[in-house]
Design a protein around this motif. Structure first.
Motif, PDB file in Angstrom:
ATOM      1  N   TYR A   1      -9.795   0.559  -0.013  1.00  0.00           N
ATOM      2  CA  TYR A   1     -10.522   0.284  -1.527  1.00  0.00           C
ATOM      3  C   TYR A   1      -9.940   1.043  -2.292  1.00  0.00           C
ATOM      4  CZ  TYR A   1     -13.567   4.137  -3.399  1.00  0.00           C
ATOM      5  OH  TYR A   1     -13.588   4.801  -4.779  1.00  0.00           O
ATOM      6  N   TYR A   2      -8.489   1.926  -1.447  1.00  0.00           N
ATOM      7  CA  TYR A   2      -7.620   2.785  -2.246  1.00  0.00           C
ATOM      8  C   TYR A   2      -6.715   1.683  -2.241  1.00  0.00           C
ATOM      9  CZ  TYR A   2      -9.857   7.601  -1.228  1.00  0.00           C
ATOM     10  OH  TYR A   2     -11.011   7.938  -1.355  1.00  0.00           O
ATOM     11  N   LEU A   3      -5.598   1.199  -2.107  1.00  0.00           N
ATOM     12  CA  LEU A   3      -4.668  -0.080  -2.308  1.00  0.00           C
ATOM     13  C   LEU A   3      -4.993  -0.914  -3.217  1.00  0.00           C
ATOM     14  CD1 LEU A   3      -2.561   1.482   0.713  1.00  0.00           C
ATOM     15  CD2 LEU A   3      -2.767   2.305  -1.684  1.00  0.00           C
ATOM     16  N   GLU A   4      -6.170  -1.868  -2.447  1.00  0.00           N
ATOM     17  CA  GLU A   4      -6.441  -3.205  -3.397  1.00  0.00           C
ATOM     18  C   GLU A   4      -7.544  -3.246  -4.633  1.00  0.00           C
ATOM     19  OE1 GLU A   4      -4.627  -5.338  -2.100  1.00  0.00           O
ATOM     20  OE2 GLU A   4      -3.336  -4.718  -0.075  1.00  0.00           O
ATOM     21  N   LYS A   5      -7.692  -1.726  -4.646  1.00  0.00           N
ATOM     22  CA  LYS A   5      -8.610  -1.592  -5.892  1.00  0.00           C
ATOM     23  C   LYS A   5      -8.340  -2.360  -7.011  1.00  0.00           C
ATOM     24  CE  LYS A   5     -10.409   2.092  -8.927  1.00  0.00           C
ATOM     25  NZ  LYS A   5     -10.620   3.981  -8.988  1.00  0.00           N
ATOM     26  N   ASP A   6      -6.516  -2.816  -7.791  1.00  0.00           N
ATOM     27  CA  ASP A   6      -6.454  -2.987  -8.528  1.00  0.00           C
ATOM     28  C   ASP A   6      -6.459  -4.892  -8.512  1.00  0.00           C
ATOM     29  OD1 ASP A   6      -4.890  -2.851  -6.677  1.00  0.00           O
ATOM     30  OD2 ASP A   6      -2.883  -2.806  -7.942  1.00  0.00           O
TER      31      ASP A   6
ATOM     32  N   GLN B   1       5.433   6.706  -0.260  1.00  0.00           N
ATOM     33  CA  GLN B   1       6.944   6.759   0.975  1.00  0.00           C
ATOM     34  C   GLN B   1       7.803   7.916   0.445  1.00  0.00           C
ATOM     35  OE1 GLN B   1       9.040   3.782  -1.348  1.00  0.00           O
ATOM     36  NE2 GLN B   1       8.459   1.842  -0.587  1.00  0.00           N
ATOM     37  N   ASN B   2       7.506   9.033  -0.281  1.00  0.00           N
ATOM     38  CA  ASN B   2       8.150  10.235   0.158  1.00  0.00           C
ATOM     39  C   ASN B   2       7.487  11.125   0.425  1.00  0.00           C
ATOM     40  OD1 ASN B   2      10.143   9.183  -1.883  1.00  0.00           O
ATOM     41  ND2 ASN B   2       9.045   9.658  -3.744  1.00  0.00           N
ATOM     42  N   ASN B   3       5.966  10.958   0.898  1.00  0.00           N
ATOM     43  CA  ASN B   3       5.144  12.274   1.933  1.00  0.00           C
ATOM     44  C   ASN B   3       4.488  12.394   1.506  1.00  0.00           C
ATOM     45  OD1 ASN B   3       6.411  10.470   4.418  1.00  0.00           O
ATOM     46  ND2 ASN B   3       7.559  12.232   5.180  1.00  0.00           N
ATOM     47  N   GLN B   4       3.904  11.900   0.867  1.00  0.00           N
ATOM     48  CA  GLN B   4       2.789  12.195  -0.487  1.00  0.00           C
ATOM     49  C   GLN B   4       2.070  12.064  -0.261  1.00  0.00           C
ATOM     50  OE1 GLN B   4       5.044  12.587  -4.292  1.00  0.00           O
ATOM     51  NE2 GLN B   4       5.993  14.354  -4.046  1.00  0.00           N
ATOM     52  N   VAL B   5       0.438  12.279  -0.449  1.00  0.00           N
ATOM     53  CA  VAL B   5      -0.486  12.286  -0.705  1.00  0.00           C
ATOM     54  C   VAL B   5      -1.021  11.882  -2.016  1.00  0.00           C
ATOM     55  CG1 VAL B   5      -3.091  12.528  -0.410  1.00  0.00           C
ATOM     56  CG2 VAL B   5      -1.625  13.768   0.949  1.00  0.00           C
ATOM     57  N   THR B   6      -1.212  10.332  -2.326  1.00  0.00           N
ATOM     58  CA  THR B   6      -1.081   9.357  -3.870  1.00  0.00           C
ATOM     59  C   THR B   6      -3.292   9.303  -4.066  1.00  0.00           C
ATOM     60  OG1 THR B   6      -1.110   7.490  -2.437  1.00  0.00           O
ATOM     61  CG2 THR B   6       0.797   8.516  -3.686  1.00  0.00           C
TER      62      THR B   6
ATOM     63  N   PHE C   1       0.516   1.800   8.635  1.00  0.00           N
ATOM     64  CA  PHE C   1       1.330   1.417   8.252  1.00  0.00           C
ATOM     65  C   PHE C   1       0.937   0.736   7.314  1.00  0.00           C
ATOM     66  CE2 PHE C   1       5.084  -1.157   6.897  1.00  0.00           C
ATOM     67  CZ  PHE C   1       5.506   0.336   6.072  1.00  0.00           C
ATOM     68  N   TYR C   2       0.875   0.373   5.368  1.00  0.00           N
ATOM     69  CA  TYR C   2       0.414  -0.280   4.936  1.00  0.00           C
ATOM     70  C   TYR C   2       0.915  -1.047   4.130  1.00  0.00           C
ATOM     71  CZ  TYR C   2      -3.107  -2.882   3.413  1.00  0.00           C
ATOM     72  OH  TYR C   2      -5.022  -4.006   2.333  1.00  0.00           O
ATOM     73  N   PRO C   3       1.923  -2.034   3.939  1.00  0.00           N
ATOM     74  CA  PRO C   3       2.254  -2.730   2.665  1.00  0.00           C
ATOM     75  C   PRO C   3       2.004  -3.096   1.332  1.00  0.00           C
ATOM     76  CG  PRO C   3       3.269  -4.142   4.624  1.00  0.00           C
ATOM     77  CD  PRO C   3       2.093  -3.082   4.849  1.00  0.00           C
ATOM     78  N   ASP C   4       2.185  -2.289   0.141  1.00  0.00           N
ATOM     79  CA  ASP C   4       1.045  -2.733  -0.323  1.00  0.00           C
ATOM     80  C   ASP C   4       2.433  -3.253  -1.833  1.00  0.00           C
ATOM     81  OD1 ASP C   4      -1.053  -3.405  -1.641  1.00  0.00           O
ATOM     82  OD2 ASP C   4      -0.511  -1.791  -3.493  1.00  0.00           O
ATOM     83  N   ASN C   5       2.251  -4.017  -2.739  1.00  0.00           N
ATOM     84  CA  ASN C   5       2.786  -4.423  -3.635  1.00  0.00           C
ATOM     85  C   ASN C   5       3.119  -3.051  -5.232  1.00  0.00           C
ATOM     86  OD1 ASN C   5       0.169  -4.039  -4.826  1.00  0.00           O
ATOM     87  ND2 ASN C   5       0.019  -5.851  -6.004  1.00  0.00           N
TER      88      ASN C   5
ATOM     89  N   GLY D   1       4.041  -0.290  -3.003  1.00  0.00           N
ATOM     90  CA  GLY D   1       4.970   0.542  -2.396  1.00  0.00           C
ATOM     91  C   GLY D   1       4.360   0.010  -0.900  1.00  0.00           C
ATOM     92  N   ASP D   2       5.418   0.921   0.385  1.00  0.00           N
ATOM     93  CA  ASP D   2       5.388   0.697   1.589  1.00  0.00           C
ATOM     94  C   ASP D   2       4.133   2.559   1.600  1.00  0.00           C
ATOM     95  OD1 ASP D   2       6.019  -1.698   1.884  1.00  0.00           O
ATOM     96  OD2 ASP D   2       8.094  -1.030   2.486  1.00  0.00           O
ATOM     97  N   PHE D   3       2.405   2.595   1.998  1.00  0.00           N
ATOM     98  CA  PHE D   3       1.957   3.651   2.384  1.00  0.00           C
ATOM     99  C   PHE D   3       1.603   3.496   3.833  1.00  0.00           C
ATOM    100  CE2 PHE D   3       1.436   2.348  -2.095  1.00  0.00           C
ATOM    101  CZ  PHE D   3       1.414   3.010  -2.665  1.00  0.00           C
ATOM    102  N   VAL D   4       1.827   5.048   4.368  1.00  0.00           N
ATOM    103  CA  VAL D   4       0.791   5.524   5.384  1.00  0.00           C
ATOM    104  C   VAL D   4      -0.884   5.644   5.402  1.00  0.00           C
ATOM    105  CG1 VAL D   4       0.994   6.553   7.185  1.00  0.00           C
ATOM    106  CG2 VAL D   4       2.940   5.687   6.302  1.00  0.00           C
TER     107      VAL D   4
END
Length: 453
Positions: free
Chosen positions: A52-57, A85-90, A127-131, A133-136
Motif C-alpha cells: 500500500y505505501y511503497l507500491e503506490k507510485d 535505511q536510516n531507521n526513520q519512519v517515512t 524487510f521490503y526492498p523497493d525501487n 530503497g530498502d525498507f523495513v
C-alpha cells in the motif's frame, strides 16, 4: 488406611497427575499455535501495508484505491511504521515506538523478518526492498484477543480438571466398593467361622480369580490347622490311653509286690515286666519325637545301601519271626547295583523299613513273609508281602493316620504310630508307598523309590 481408601487415593492421584500433564501439554500447544496464527496475520498485514505505501507510485490509481478500500481495516497509520535505511519512519504514523529498537530493525534486515511481543502488543517486521530503497515495515496489534482466548482456555481446562478429579474420586469410591466387596464378604465369612469347629471351609465363589485363590488358600490353612488340632487331641487321648496301661501295670505290680517279701525269681519277674512297660513308653516317645523333628533332617542325608538296611532288619527280626512260627525271606532281583544306593537319612530309613517288616510279622499268623527287592522302569522297588490277617477295605484309607489302628488287630500290641511314622519318613524321602490288602488273605506294601542321579 484401608484398601478401599488406598485404591481411591492412588487412582485419583494417578488420574490427577495424568490430567494435569495432559492439560499442560494441550494448553502450551494451543498457546504456541495461537501465537503463531497471530504473528502470521501480522505478517500478512505488514506485506499489504508495504504494498500500500511503497507500491503506490507503481500501481494504477484505481487498483490502489481498491487495495485501500479492501484492506483499510488492516492498514491503520497508527499501527504501521515504514522505516528507511536510516531507521526513520517515512510512512505511517506509528512514530517513536519505544518497543521497536534498532536491534529489531537490524534483525528484520538480516533475517528478512522478525517478530516479538512487548507489553500488550504483538510486533512483526519484514524487510521490503523497493525501487525507492530498502525498507523495513513494522506492524503491531494489541494482544487483548489473544489474552482473552488464553484465559478462556485456562478457565475451561481448570474447570474440566476439577470436575474430572471429583468425578474420578467418586467413581473410584464406587469401583473400590465393587472391587473389594468380595474381600469384604470373605472377611465377613471368616468372622462368622465357628472356632469350635475350625475345619468348616468358606464357601467358594467359583469366580476363578484372586479372591477364589485366597479362599482356597484359607481353606487349606484351616484344614492344616484343623489336622494339627485333631492330632493334638488324638495325642492327648492316645497318651492318656496308651500310657495308662503300662503305667497301671507298673504301679499295680509294685503295689502288690510291696505287700510281702518275695523270692528272687519273683523280683526278677516283676522287674522284667516293669522294664518292658518302660521300654514300651520310651519307644512311643522316641517315635513321637522323630515325627516332630522330621523337617529338620534334610542336612543329614547321605548315600545309603538299601540292601544292607534290609539285611540288618532281617538279622534283627528273623528271630522274632521264628517266635511267631513264621519265616522271613529276602529276595534280591536287582541287576543294577547303583539302584541299591539311595541318598537319605540311614536311621530314619531303617526305622521306616523296620516298622513295615515288623508289622508283617505281627499279623502274619505263622505264615511266611517275603521281602522282595526288584527294579522297575529304572527304579528300585521293595515289596513286603505277608499272608496274615489283612486289612479291612474301610481301614485302608486311614491306616497311615497317626494313632489309627485297624478293626481286626484284636490282642496284637501296637501304638498306631509305626505306619504313620513310616509314611512320614517315606514322604520326606519322596518314596511312594502303596498298600493293598484283603482280609484273611494278606497284605502287600510296595515302596517305589524315586530316580536319583
Amino acid at each position: 488406611m484401608t484398601l478401599r481408601n488406598r485404591f481411591t487415593l492412588i487412582s485419583s492421584l494417578s488420574f490427577g497427575i495424568v490430567s494435569i500433564i495432559t492439560s499442560a501439554v494441550i494448553f502450551f500447544a494451543y498457546y504456541d499455535s495461537t501465537k503463531i496464527f497471530y504473528f502470521e496475520k501480522l505478517r500478512n498485514t505488514a506485506l499489504i501495508s508495504a504494498i500500500y505505501y511503497l507500491e503506490k507510485d507503481e500501481l494504477p490509481k484505481n487498483r490502489h484505491a481498491q487495495v485501500k478500500q479492501e484492506y483499510n481495516h488492516l492498514i491503520q497509520n497508527n499501527r504501521v511504521a515504514v522505516y528507511n535505511q536510516n531507521n526513520q519512519v517515512t510512512f505511517g504514523q506509528n512514530l517513536n515506538d519505544k518497543n521497536i529498537k534498532p536491534i529489531h530493525l537490524q534483525a528484520a534486515r538480516n533475517n528478512k523478518g522478525t517478530q516479538f511481543m512487548s507489553g500488550n502488543e504483538f510486533y512483526y517486521g519484514i524487510f521490503y526492498p523497493d525501487n525507492q530503497g530498502d525498507f523495513v515495515v513494522f506492524v503491531k496489534s494489541p494482544n487483548d484477543s489473544f489474552q482473552s482466548q488464553i484465559w478462556r482456555l485456562a478457565i475451561i481446562m481448570v474447570s474440566v480438571l476439577i470436575i474430572g478429579l471429583l468425578a474420578i474420586y467418586f467413581l473410584s469410591r464406587y469401583l473400590s466398593k465393587v472391587v473389594y466387596k468380595p474381600i469384604s464378604n470373605v472377611v465377613e465369612r471368616i468372622n462368622k467361622v465357628d472356632y469350635n469347629n475350625i475345619s468348616t471351609a468358606i464357601t467358594s465363589t467359583n469366580t476363578n480369580d484372586e479372591i477364589e485363590d485366597l479362599i482356597k488358600s484359607y481353606n487349606k490353612l484351616l484344614g492344616r490347622i484343623s489336622e494339627n488340632v485333631l492330632l493334638q487331641q488324638n495325642f492327648i487321648n492316645y497318651v492318656s490311653h496308651e500310657f495308662k496301661t503300662p503305667l497301671a501295670s507298673i504301679s499295680g505290680n509294685l503295689e502288690v509286690f510291696a505287700q510281702r517279701d518275695r523270692t528272687p525269681e519273683e523280683y526278677k519277674k516283676v522287674a522284667k515286666e516293669s522294664l518292658e512297660n518302660v521300654f514300651e513308653i520310651e519307644n512311643i516317645l522316641n517315635n513321637l519325637l522323630l515325627m516332630s523333628g522330621m523337617t529338620k533332617l534334610e542336612a543329614s542325608h547321605k548315600q545309603v545301601r538299601v540292601d544292607e538296611l534290609i539285611w540288618k532288619i532281617y538279622e534283627k527280626l528273623e528271630p522274632k519271626a521264628k517266635e511267631k512260627q513264621s519265616t522271613l525271606k529276602v529276595e534280591l532281583q536287582v541287576t543294577k547295583p547303583a539302584l541299591l544306593e539311595f541318598p537319605g537319612n540311614e536311621t530314619l530309613l531303617y526305622l521306616a523299613l523296620y516298622n513295615i517288616v515288623e508289622n508283617a510279622i505281627k499279623y502274619s499268623q505263622d505264615h511266611p513273609i517275603v521281602i522282595n527287592l526288584s527294579e522297575k522302569d529304572s527304579k528300585l522297588n521293595i515289596e513286603v508281602k505277608d499272608q496274615g490277617k489283612g486289612i479291612h477295605s474301610d481301614d485302608l484309607s486311614k491306616i497311615t493316620e497317626t494313632f489309627y489302628r485297624g478293626q481286626n488287630v484284636e490282642n496284637v500290641k501296637g501304638s498306631g504310630i509305626g505306619l504313620s511314622l513310616s509314611q512320614s519318613i517315606f514322604d520326606h524321602h519322596h518314596i511312594l508307598m502303596k498298600i493293598t490288602s484283603s482280609v484273611n488273605v494278606g497284605t502287600s506294601v510296595v515302596l517305589e523309590f524315586p530316580v536319583h542321579s
